[in-house]
Design a protein around this motif. Sequence first.
Motif, PDB file in Angstrom:
ATOM      1  N   ALA A  23       0.819  -1.211   0.000  1.00 36.51           N
ATOM      2  CA  ALA A  23       0.000   0.000   0.000  1.00 36.51           C
ATOM      3  C   ALA A  23       0.852   1.260   0.000  1.00 36.51           C
ATOM      4  O   ALA A  23       0.442   2.285  -0.524  1.00 36.51           O
ATOM      5  N   VAL A  24       2.026   1.168   0.611  1.00 35.79           N
ATOM      6  CA  VAL A  24       2.950   2.297   0.606  1.00 35.79           C
ATOM      7  C   VAL A  24       4.288   1.759   0.120  1.00 35.79           C
ATOM      8  O   VAL A  24       4.736   0.711   0.574  1.00 35.79           O
ATOM      9  N   ASP A  25       4.906   2.461  -0.829  1.00 32.45           N
ATOM     10  CA  ASP A  25       6.078   1.911  -1.470  1.00 32.45           C
ATOM     11  C   ASP A  25       7.201   2.950  -1.490  1.00 32.45           C
ATOM     12  O   ASP A  25       7.160   3.902  -2.254  1.00 32.45           O
ATOM     13  N   ASP A  26       8.184   2.764  -0.616  1.00 25.83           N
ATOM     14  CA  ASP A  26       9.385   3.569  -0.629  1.00 25.83           C
ATOM     15  C   ASP A  26       9.091   5.064  -0.521  1.00 25.83           C
ATOM     16  O   ASP A  26       9.479   5.859  -1.374  1.00 25.83           O
ATOM     17  N   VAL A  27       8.389   5.417   0.538  1.00 28.00           N
ATOM     18  CA  VAL A  27       8.027   6.813   0.738  1.00 28.00           C
ATOM     19  C   VAL A  27       8.991   7.469   1.723  1.00 28.00           C
ATOM     20  O   VAL A  27       9.269   6.919   2.777  1.00 28.00           O
ATOM     21  N   VAL A 225       3.125  20.431   0.185  1.00 26.91           N
ATOM     22  CA  VAL A 225       2.208  19.368  -0.186  1.00 26.91           C
ATOM     23  C   VAL A 225       3.002  18.234  -0.827  1.00 26.91           C
ATOM     24  O   VAL A 225       3.962  18.469  -1.559  1.00 26.91           O
ATOM     25  N   ALA A 226       2.625  17.002  -0.476  1.00 35.84           N
ATOM     26  CA  ALA A 226       3.202  15.823  -1.118  1.00 35.84           C
ATOM     27  C   ALA A 226       2.050  15.074  -1.781  1.00 35.84           C
ATOM     28  O   ALA A 226       1.081  14.731  -1.120  1.00 35.84           O
ATOM     29  N   GLY A 231       0.626   4.491  -3.916  1.00 38.18           N
ATOM     30  CA  GLY A 231       1.553   4.109  -2.864  1.00 38.18           C
ATOM     31  C   GLY A 231       2.860   4.871  -2.825  1.00 38.18           C
ATOM     32  O   GLY A 231       3.688   4.608  -1.970  1.00 38.18           O
ATOM     33  N   ARG A 232       3.062   5.805  -3.756  1.00 36.81           N
ATOM     34  CA  ARG A 232       4.314   6.547  -3.766  1.00 36.81           C
ATOM     35  C   ARG A 232       4.062   8.046  -3.809  1.00 36.81           C
ATOM     36  O   ARG A 232       3.020   8.492  -4.271  1.00 36.81           O
ATOM     37  N   ILE A 233       5.071   8.793  -3.365  1.00 37.83           N
ATOM     38  CA  ILE A 233       4.987  10.241  -3.522  1.00 37.83           C
ATOM     39  C   ILE A 233       5.471  10.564  -4.926  1.00 37.83           C
ATOM     40  O   ILE A 233       6.571  10.184  -5.318  1.00 37.83           O
ATOM     41  N   VAL A 234       4.623  11.220  -5.708  1.00 37.10           N
ATOM     42  CA  VAL A 234       5.004  11.518  -7.084  1.00 37.10           C
ATOM     43  C   VAL A 234       5.459  12.962  -7.243  1.00 37.10           C
ATOM     44  O   VAL A 234       6.146  13.297  -8.198  1.00 37.10           O
ATOM     45  N   PRO A 310      16.090  22.409  -3.665  1.00 38.23           N
ATOM     46  CA  PRO A 310      15.944  22.202  -2.220  1.00 38.23           C
ATOM     47  C   PRO A 310      14.481  22.087  -1.776  1.00 38.23           C
ATOM     48  O   PRO A 310      14.183  21.468  -0.764  1.00 38.23           O
ATOM     49  N   THR A 311      13.561  22.694  -2.511  1.00 38.29           N
ATOM     50  CA  THR A 311      12.186  22.692  -2.046  1.00 38.29           C
ATOM     51  C   THR A 311      11.243  21.907  -2.963  1.00 38.29           C
ATOM     52  O   THR A 311      10.039  21.933  -2.778  1.00 38.29           O
ATOM     53  N   ARG A 312      11.794  21.242  -3.952  1.00 39.76           N
ATOM     54  CA  ARG A 312      10.920  20.712  -4.978  1.00 39.76           C
ATOM     55  C   ARG A 312      11.443  19.371  -5.444  1.00 39.76           C
ATOM     56  O   ARG A 312      12.628  19.200  -5.632  1.00 39.76           O
ATOM     57  N   GLY A 313      10.526  18.422  -5.681  1.00 36.51           N
ATOM     58  CA  GLY A 313      10.964  17.152  -6.224  1.00 36.51           C
ATOM     59  C   GLY A 313       9.802  16.426  -6.852  1.00 36.51           C
ATOM     60  O   GLY A 313       8.634  16.751  -6.609  1.00 36.51           O
ATOM     61  N   ASP A 314      10.108  15.455  -7.715  1.00 35.55           N
ATOM     62  CA  ASP A 314       9.030  14.663  -8.295  1.00 35.55           C
ATOM     63  C   ASP A 314       9.566  13.317  -8.734  1.00 35.55           C
ATOM     64  O   ASP A 314      10.781  13.084  -8.738  1.00 35.55           O
ATOM     65  N   ALA A 315       8.672  12.429  -9.102  1.00 38.14           N
ATOM     66  CA  ALA A 315       9.053  11.091  -9.540  1.00 38.14           C
ATOM     67  C   ALA A 315       8.525  10.882 -10.945  1.00 38.14           C
ATOM     68  O   ALA A 315       7.521  10.209 -11.152  1.00 38.14           O
TER      69      ALA A 315
END
Lengths: 320, 296, 376
Positions: A23-27, A225-226, A231-234, A310-315
């Motif tokens: 349900a949650v994957d590598d968060v 916001v995430a 199951g992952r943070i995108v 530093p403040t931003r990321g995505d998958a």
Amino acid sequence: MTPMIDIRNLSVTFTGRGKAVRAVDDVSLSVAPGEVVALLGESGSGKSVTLRSLLRLHPKNRSRMEGTIRVDGEDVLALSPRALADYRGRKVSMIFQDPGLAMDPVYTVGRQIVETIRRHESVSTAEAEARALALFKKVSIPAPERRLAAYPSSMSGGMRQRAMIALALACNPKVLLADEPTTALDATVQIQILLLLRDLQRELGLSVIFVTHDIGVAVEVADRVAVMYAGRIVEEGKVADVVRTPRHPYTRGLLAARVEHAVPGSRLETIPGAPPDLAELPAGCAFRERCVVAEPRCAAERPAFVQRSPTRGDACLLTG
Amino acid sequence: MVSLSPALPAVPTVVARSPGYWSGVFTRLSRDKLAMAALAILVLIVLMAILAPYLAPADPAKATMLRRLKPIGTPGYPLGGDELGRDMLSRLIYGSRLSLIMGVTPVPVAFVIGTILGVTAGYAGGFLNTVIMRTADVFFAFPSVLLAVALSGALGAGLLNAMVALTIVFIPPVTRIAEAVTTQVRSLDYVEAARTSGAGAAKIIRIHVLPNVLGPVFVYATSLISVSMILAAGLSFLGLGVRPPEAEWGLMLNTLRTAIYTQPMVAALPGIMIFITSISFNTLSDGLRSAMDVKA
Amino acid sequence: MTGPLSPASTRNAESVWPPEVWRAPKKTVLDPRDRGGPAQPLLSVTGLVKHFKVGGSPFGEGTVVRAVDGVDFDLIKGETLGIVGESGCGKSTTARLLMQLMPPDAGRLVFDGEELGGALSLTEYRRQVQMVFQDSYASLNPRLTIEDSIAFGPQVHGLPARQAIARAHDLLDRVGLEPARFAGRFPHELSGGQRQRINIARALAMNPRLVILDEAVSALDKSVEAQVLNLLMDLKQEFNLTYIFISHDLNVVRFMVDRVLVMYLGKVAELGGRDAVFNQPAHPYTAALLASMPSMDPDHRVERPPLTGDPPNPINPPPGCRFHPRCAVAEAVCSVKEPEMAATGTDRAGARHAAACLMRAAGSGHSRAPAVAVPA
């Protein structure tokens, strides 16, 4: 600054009847002291499971947790049962969508707050009662003396939610976890509760993780916001950045599909299809099949979460 | 009337069909080892009843005073002899016939009558509901054993009367379950949606209510069979059911009770048969319950 | 027949229809079922009342919940009328009363000029009015396949099974579900969005003229909600429908509807064209409701709650204006005098805008009331 909450590579797998479901994957997610982070996602995205992991609320024999969770320096997954009981409510407490289920219907609200205080701290009943009254005043419950003696069932939805917030704050926790606390409320009450949470958070310097499916709510309360999907943070970033310049195609689609700013009667942009079944996730990017810009490589490689600034990321493989 | 467009394409030939609910239930049930073992035992017992004339080594009614109360293992009397010197094995085999008929029959009859009453009460609501359910409550006020004894006492001894008494005992609980489930199903949106299509009560009950009510009521009814077996044996034991010299497990238990100190093993045999049959029905019912307990 | 169901369509709900092609419904389509022409309301509701008794025994007095307490409105042919309000305002009870799922205590329903119970039979009315419920799972019979669920209504009305199934397949196609894949499935095998499409298809199978959508998209995930809203707009055009769109989500309502009816404690608070109501709300309650919507702008968050307290219970509505205890501009007269609907103007499309507020009624005694009544 050391984070108040530091989740590293958390995975939660449920192994009930039938297949194991991850349900949650590598968060990974960290929350600074006094920061509010919204976990945004649709049903089945893993947002609530992530939140519940922080209190280790999953059934022990039917779930498996991997990774590390540190809250205020404590390793949550390593806590002994006794330490866990002390940690819950005292350091981290939680408010739920349905306060009716979170409170015991056979005790008065006041008694439940007093019991909670006395379970964690050695104070006299009189002192605990005085604190309960102060808490009720703090969450702006009118006629607090009378309401302390009321049973949860005799309170209206908004009042119950305020009482639950008072209960959650009873032992001065440093972290408040909110699981869709306003979803079941009417719009006029929802905004009152959101503003109350915002004020309390500022006043008490709480770190808050706020789970919601509603971007509008996230914008009202959160600093960061995430966005979660399957199951992952995108995508993760400051609320203003994510709302104004979404990067991940899912976030972009979600924002484009909103009716708020659409011309009435025009066609809405949509994300085709439906969220995937976690038991049968496709290889590669889980969003690939609904994605309008997907390329062949999206099927081959599963995009890892990359911190772009530093403040931003995505998958997403395509946003680099 | 609104015209429903005439020239429609023919039904596509290939439509993916999902297995129905009941086939799913039986698939799950077939994976339940305990339930399957119980089913196997029950099949054997039923076969035994059907094939009794071929299986029984001796005439179950033939009494030989010389062989009274022989112990288990006596040559020619593998399970010993009863108080009149009749062959125990043959009597147990033949006994299964009446015991099964008497114990099992009341349940399906009560299932049909109780479901009709319960669904009617649940769907109609109001006055009809009050009449049916309060009447059922009157029967509920008595313990089932007492009620069965009182009813068959009033009707007079005999196989048929005992079965009628047991049926009457089981109608109220089935009615109550059927009413409860129906009341719940009736309030669901799909029943409301069916009402908005203009369908009449009979059609709504047949297509939308019954298929969703029968499952839970059926499971409950199967759990009654084990109780019914024991009650039926009890009635015979008290002389309210089958009469001597018929072979029936409950009656055999009664006539052998005097032998409890001389040949306890032989005297216990009918009881063991009742126990095995009853617990097998119960296990099968439990298995069915969990096989049906899925969101579908 | 030139009816809405012709076999040719293979269009799928996800296909893109350029927005410039689409226009708000200004229909000139001739519906063979139309009787009174476009000026005659499709549905005219007068004095609708429903009170529930709670807690009473057959002998004793219980308390009375005034769920719907005198609701009047006309539904214009081809429009989408939104009904909004908080929990307990009576919007869902109104839907069930319009659908005749429960008997009203009082009130008249006139459908296209024919009074229900008079010239129009309930069976005939129900063929023309259908409803989609909020809970997509509870509104499908778990023991029926999808095609059987959709085909049930037409079969009740005498369509042979084979044709009803063919119709079900056609409708599945119209709502964007491939018949070959979905017709033989059971509801629990589908997602919420797919199930709601099926509920829509089931409603359309009766070939209705009015569809009541009671929180029909509220339980769906946002990404799926947008798909279903698009589908609803397409189907409205294609099948020449009129919608009553009930929702607590004002954003969705603003997007979907032509006119809005705001309910508060069983009564109509405001009724008017979408733009008029959303841009210049005439009732203080509507204004507060609109101000309660999250701002969606991180730089301009809502700073003060527009209303305090919870929606009151419809068991003991306050005297006078029911909103006065929560109203920021209430005056003494508001707790005495019950406001009637008063016209506040007409919008550009010609829709009448009216509100039940003493501030809008000339000579009501409220200090902000106009001197002269606005002509209706």
